[in-house]
Motif scaffolding. Structure first.
Motif, PDB file in Angstrom:
ATOM      1  N   GLY A  80      -3.165  28.754  22.148  1.00 15.46           N
ATOM      2  CA  GLY A  80      -2.920  30.155  22.716  1.00 15.46           C
ATOM      3  C   GLY A  80      -3.923  30.480  23.864  1.00 15.46           C
ATOM      4  O   GLY A  80      -3.538  31.156  24.873  1.00 15.46           O
ATOM      5  N   PHE A 117      -3.312  28.731  27.047  1.00 19.55           N
ATOM      6  CA  PHE A 117      -2.324  29.112  27.723  1.00 19.55           C
ATOM      7  C   PHE A 117      -2.540  30.357  28.288  1.00 19.55           C
ATOM      8  O   PHE A 117      -2.257  30.686  29.603  1.00 19.55           O
ATOM      9  CB  PHE A 117      -1.324  29.217  26.692  1.00 19.55           C
ATOM     10  N   GLU A 118      -3.332  31.393  27.768  1.00 15.41           N
ATOM     11  CA  GLU A 118      -3.883  32.539  28.265  1.00 15.41           C
ATOM     12  C   GLU A 118      -4.551  32.768  29.390  1.00 15.41           C
ATOM     13  O   GLU A 118      -4.818  33.249  30.159  1.00 15.41           O
ATOM     14  CB  GLU A 118      -4.217  33.442  27.058  1.00 15.41           C
ATOM     15  N   PHE A 127      -1.781  22.986  30.584  1.00 12.83           N
ATOM     16  CA  PHE A 127      -1.004  24.094  30.487  1.00 12.83           C
ATOM     17  C   PHE A 127       0.179  24.156  29.983  1.00 12.83           C
ATOM     18  O   PHE A 127       0.691  24.899  28.922  1.00 12.83           O
ATOM     19  CB  PHE A 127      -1.021  24.879  31.833  1.00 12.83           C
ATOM     20  N   GLU A 128       1.242  23.349  30.213  1.00 11.93           N
ATOM     21  CA  GLU A 128       2.463  22.985  29.907  1.00 11.93           C
ATOM     22  C   GLU A 128       2.668  22.523  28.607  1.00 11.93           C
ATOM     23  O   GLU A 128       3.495  23.088  27.538  1.00 11.93           O
ATOM     24  CB  GLU A 128       3.346  22.240  30.867  1.00 11.93           C
ATOM     25  N   SER A 170       0.331  22.897  26.311  1.00 12.22           N
ATOM     26  CA  SER A 170      -0.342  23.927  25.344  1.00 12.22           C
ATOM     27  C   SER A 170       0.834  24.723  25.099  1.00 12.22           C
ATOM     28  O   SER A 170       1.096  25.317  23.648  1.00 12.22           O
ATOM     29  CB  SER A 170      -1.474  24.602  25.927  1.00 12.22           C
ATOM     30  N   LYS A 171       1.545  25.333  26.218  1.00 17.07           N
ATOM     31  CA  LYS A 171       2.686  26.247  25.903  1.00 17.07           C
ATOM     32  C   LYS A 171       3.631  25.699  24.833  1.00 17.07           C
ATOM     33  O   LYS A 171       4.210  26.374  23.995  1.00 17.07           O
ATOM     34  CB  LYS A 171       3.281  26.392  27.148  1.00 17.07           C
ATOM     35  N   LEU A 176       2.381  25.925  21.310  1.00 16.02           N
ATOM     36  CA  LEU A 176       2.615  27.441  20.924  1.00 16.02           C
ATOM     37  C   LEU A 176       4.050  27.586  20.280  1.00 16.02           C
ATOM     38  O   LEU A 176       4.132  28.188  19.527  1.00 16.02           O
ATOM     39  CB  LEU A 176       2.301  28.578  22.134  1.00 16.02           C
ATOM     40  N   GLU A 177       4.774  26.890  20.978  1.00 17.82           N
ATOM     41  CA  GLU A 177       6.286  27.144  20.634  1.00 17.82           C
ATOM     42  C   GLU A 177       6.872  26.417  19.582  1.00 17.82           C
ATOM     43  O   GLU A 177       7.930  26.126  19.151  1.00 17.82           O
ATOM     44  CB  GLU A 177       7.117  27.020  21.957  1.00 17.82           C
TER      45      GLU A 177
END
Length: 297
Positions: A167, A170-171, A190-191, A193-194, A197-198
């Motif tokens: 998170g 990502f942030e 980035f992608e 990590s997203k 998170l999901e």
DNA sequence: TTGCAGGGGTCAA
DNA sequence: TTGACCCCTGCA
């Protein structure tokens, strides 16, 4: 001073230093410098200081006793026993994979290598960063990325940082990631990590799959191809029957076993057939050996 | 000192 | 199957 017996080891705590008595098949340099982890640093006294989760420890050896500074007996049971893979019989594995003179030499050279059981997210990110990159720079980038966590840990006069949560990465966004000098990998970090998170792919899911399907699932992450997927499976102890083929493993396999220029997949299949269920360990001994002697260059 | 090749690969065409 | 890709490190 308190002590205990834990799963075959005599362990005692002496003023913040946990001593694990008589550990076989464990050498610090073989384990921390075989390329599996990027957060361990050799000290002037040849001990190693490393960041694991939100802890910083220093590890040294006196004979076969392993000294772990900055920890306690509870952490040994909860964390370090599994992290250092102390429950595994490496002598047996080395015997099984030592099928020929080359592997015997590789095992003899890196006799004290242990495969660390590392955090899933950190390992995923680290090996995405490793692509087309050298170890010195990978360490630098992982270190810079860790500062994003802002979880500062002081140890022996130095400041260390815990690896960030998905998170947080990502942030921070791609701009902040580029400041870690990771270049085109920033988008992958980035992608992916997203995706973490999901909960698109979790380690628990991968554990339930066979090795090939687990690898396919991991390759859904951005920036994760065949080699990185197998590294993540191996270094998180999700699957041990993998054989990541990088330039060094390609060189050593072609020079010692296959004797001709072949595809990465051919080498991967060959190693699975030849070394069997412990081929992940075979890969690590071979990698360490090949790099040290520059085999195949 | 400067310059250049190559790095524990992946992706898109 | 092939070349581009960020940019740093090591070596000539």
């Amino acid at each position: 001073m308190s002590s205990l017996e834990y799963r075959g080891y005599k362990v005692y705590d002496d003023k913040g230093v946990v001593v694990v008595c008589d550990v076989k098949d464990f050498d610090l340099a073989h384990t921390f410098e075989c390329g599996q982890a990027f957060r361990w640093f050799r000290q002037e006294d040849d001990s190693f200081t490393g960041i694991v989760r939100d802890r910083v420890i220093n590890v040294s050896k006196i004979g076969n006793d392993v000294l772990i500074k900055n920890t306690n007996l509870q952490d040994f049971k909860d964390l370090w026993f599994d992290y250092f893979d102390l429950g595994r019989d490496y002598k047996k594995i080395k015997r099984i994979i030592s099928k020929d003179i080359h592997m015997k030499r590789a095992v003899e050279f890196g006799w004290g290598m242990r495969i660390l059981r590392q955090d899933f997210y950190e390992t995923l990110m680290s090996f995405i960063i490793s692509a087309n990159n050298n170890v010195a720079r990978i360490k630098g980038i992982v270190g810079a990325l860790s500062r994003l966590s802002k979880k500062s840990i002081a140890f022996e006069g130095d400041e260390y940082f815990a690896f960030p949560e998905p998170g947080v990465v990502f942030e921070n966004g791609i701009e902040a990631l580029l400041e870690s000098r990771m270049g085109y990998r920033a988008k992958y970090i980035f992608e992916s990590s997203k995706m973490m998170l999901e909960n698109l792919v979790t380690r628990e899911d991968l554990m339930k799959l066979n090795t090939n399907d687990a690898k396919k699932e991991l390759m859904k992450f951005c920036g994760v191809g065949s080699k990185v997927a197998e590294c993540v499976l191996l270094f998180t102890h999700t699957k041990l029957d993998v054989f990541p083929v990088d330039v060094w493993v390609k060189r050593v396999m072609q020079a010692l076993y296959i004797k001709e220029d072949v595809s990465l997949k051919y080498i991967n299949d060959y190693a699975h057939d030849y070394f069997g269920e412990y081929c992940g360990f075979a890969q690590q001994y071979l990698f360490y050996y090949a790099r040290a002697y520059k085999v195949g260059t």
